[in-house]
Motif scaffolding. Structure first.
Motif, PDB file in Angstrom:
ATOM      1  N   LYS A 219       4.927   4.547 -19.793  1.00 61.50           N
ATOM      2  CA  LYS A 219       3.574   4.603 -20.347  1.00 61.50           C
ATOM      3  C   LYS A 219       3.531   3.689 -21.563  1.00 61.50           C
ATOM      4  CE  LYS A 219       3.087   9.325 -18.816  1.00 61.50           C
ATOM      5  NZ  LYS A 219       2.988  10.731 -19.184  1.00 61.50           N
TER       6      LYS A 219
ATOM      7  N   ASP B  46       2.444   1.559  -3.461  1.00 60.00           N
ATOM      8  CA  ASP B  46       1.443   1.982  -4.444  1.00 60.00           C
ATOM      9  C   ASP B  46       1.124   3.463  -4.321  1.00 60.00           C
ATOM     10  OD1 ASP B  46       1.359  -0.562  -5.510  1.00 60.00           O
ATOM     11  OD2 ASP B  46      -0.529  -1.133  -4.523  1.00 60.00           O
ATOM     12  N   ALA B  47       1.077   3.979  -3.097  1.00 56.82           N
ATOM     13  CA  ALA B  47       0.810   5.409  -2.897  1.00 56.82           C
ATOM     14  C   ALA B  47       1.935   6.250  -3.500  1.00 56.82           C
ATOM     15  CB  ALA B  47       0.638   5.705  -1.407  1.00 56.82           C
TER      16      ALA B  47
ATOM     17  N   VAL C 157       8.846   6.417 -15.034  1.00 54.99           N
ATOM     18  CA  VAL C 157       7.419   6.246 -15.283  1.00 54.99           C
ATOM     19  C   VAL C 157       7.278   5.741 -16.711  1.00 54.99           C
ATOM     20  CG1 VAL C 157       5.181   7.385 -15.410  1.00 54.99           C
ATOM     21  CG2 VAL C 157       6.855   8.091 -13.677  1.00 54.99           C
TER      22      VAL C 157
ATOM     23  N   LYS D 177       3.971   5.277  -5.948  1.00 52.80           N
ATOM     24  CA  LYS D 177       3.875   5.114  -7.397  1.00 52.80           C
ATOM     25  C   LYS D 177       2.807   6.035  -7.981  1.00 52.80           C
ATOM     26  CE  LYS D 177       5.253   0.235  -7.584  1.00 52.80           C
ATOM     27  NZ  LYS D 177       4.770  -1.116  -7.914  1.00 52.80           N
ATOM     28  N   THR D 178       1.689   6.157  -7.290  1.00 48.52           N
ATOM     29  CA  THR D 178       0.613   7.048  -7.753  1.00 48.52           C
ATOM     30  C   THR D 178       1.117   8.482  -7.806  1.00 48.52           C
ATOM     31  OG1 THR D 178      -1.120   5.595  -6.911  1.00 48.52           O
ATOM     32  CG2 THR D 178      -1.713   7.898  -7.242  1.00 48.52           C
ATOM     33  N   ARG D 179       1.843   8.905  -6.773  1.00 51.99           N
ATOM     34  CA  ARG D 179       2.390  10.265  -6.782  1.00 51.99           C
ATOM     35  C   ARG D 179       3.371  10.449  -7.926  1.00 51.99           C
ATOM     36  NH1 ARG D 179       4.540  10.064  -1.259  1.00 51.99           N
ATOM     37  NH2 ARG D 179       6.083  11.496  -2.054  1.00 51.99           N
TER      38      ARG D 179
ATOM     39  N   LYS E 209       0.837  -1.210   0.000  1.00 53.85           N
ATOM     40  CA  LYS E 209       0.000   0.000   0.000  1.00 53.85           C
ATOM     41  C   LYS E 209       0.864   1.250   0.000  1.00 53.85           C
ATOM     42  CE  LYS E 209      -3.984  -2.143   2.163  1.00 53.85           C
ATOM     43  NZ  LYS E 209      -4.745  -2.338   3.397  1.00 53.85           N
ATOM     44  N   GLU E 210       1.921   1.250   0.806  1.00 53.47           N
ATOM     45  CA  GLU E 210       2.832   2.396   0.837  1.00 53.47           C
ATOM     46  C   GLU E 210       3.506   2.586  -0.517  1.00 53.47           C
ATOM     47  OE1 GLU E 210       5.661   2.695   4.101  1.00 53.47           O
ATOM     48  OE2 GLU E 210       4.286   1.567   5.386  1.00 53.47           O
TER      49      GLU E 210
ATOM     50  N   LYS F 254       3.364   8.851 -10.853  1.00 51.64           N
ATOM     51  CA  LYS F 254       2.594   8.892 -12.103  1.00 51.64           C
ATOM     52  C   LYS F 254       1.920  10.244 -12.289  1.00 51.64           C
ATOM     53  CE  LYS F 254       1.499   3.974 -11.913  1.00 51.64           C
ATOM     54  NZ  LYS F 254       0.427   3.006 -11.649  1.00 51.64           N
ATOM     55  N   GLU F 255       1.434  10.816 -11.186  1.00 52.14           N
ATOM     56  CA  GLU F 255       0.733  12.096 -11.256  1.00 52.14           C
ATOM     57  C   GLU F 255       1.686  13.279 -11.249  1.00 52.14           C
ATOM     58  OE1 GLU F 255      -1.894  11.811  -7.908  1.00 52.14           O
ATOM     59  OE2 GLU F 255      -3.305  10.503  -8.973  1.00 52.14           O
TER      60      GLU F 255
END
Length: 112
Positions: free
Chosen positions: A74, A49-50, A72, A52-54, A46-47, A56-57
């Motif tokens: 794509k 993934d959080a 990153v 990774k989300t940051r 979970k940590e 990607k964004e």
């Protein structure tokens, strides 16, 4: 549990003897350790993934840390809707499907 050793000359395949030895070697501590490890992995995933989300964004293609770097990536990925494929192929679906035997372990917390 009665622990009766099985001798290879008793006509029992070696695989059965080895499996019995492995099963007998599993302890309650092993199960509890597995549960703790899986909980740790879940929390760490979970940590990760959080973060990774940051990334990607964040809008950049790569990031550098002191020890690691992250890129990153794509890409387009193609997948098939199994229900639609089955609908389109009808009885022919058996010619393209693959069945795999899967064995898994489910660990749950015991209720007190």
């Amino acid at each position: 549990m009665i622990n009766t050793p099985i001798q290879p000359d008793a006509g029992v395949p070696l695989e059965i003897i080895m499996a019995k030895a492995i099963i007998q070697a599993i302890t309650a501590d092993d199960i509890d350790t597995l549960g703790i490890l899986l909980a740790d992995i879940s929390r760490l995933t979970k940590e990760a993934d959080a973060i990774k989300t940051r990334l990607k964004e964040g809008g950049l293609d790569s990031y550098d840390g002191e020890v690691f770097s992250a890129v990153v990536v794509k890409q387009d990925r193609t997948s098939y809707d199994p229900r639609k494929v089955e609908e389109l192929l009808g009885d022919l679906v058996s010619q393209v499907e693959r069945v795999s035997k899967v064995t898994s372990v489910k660990v749950t917390a015991r209720k007190a």
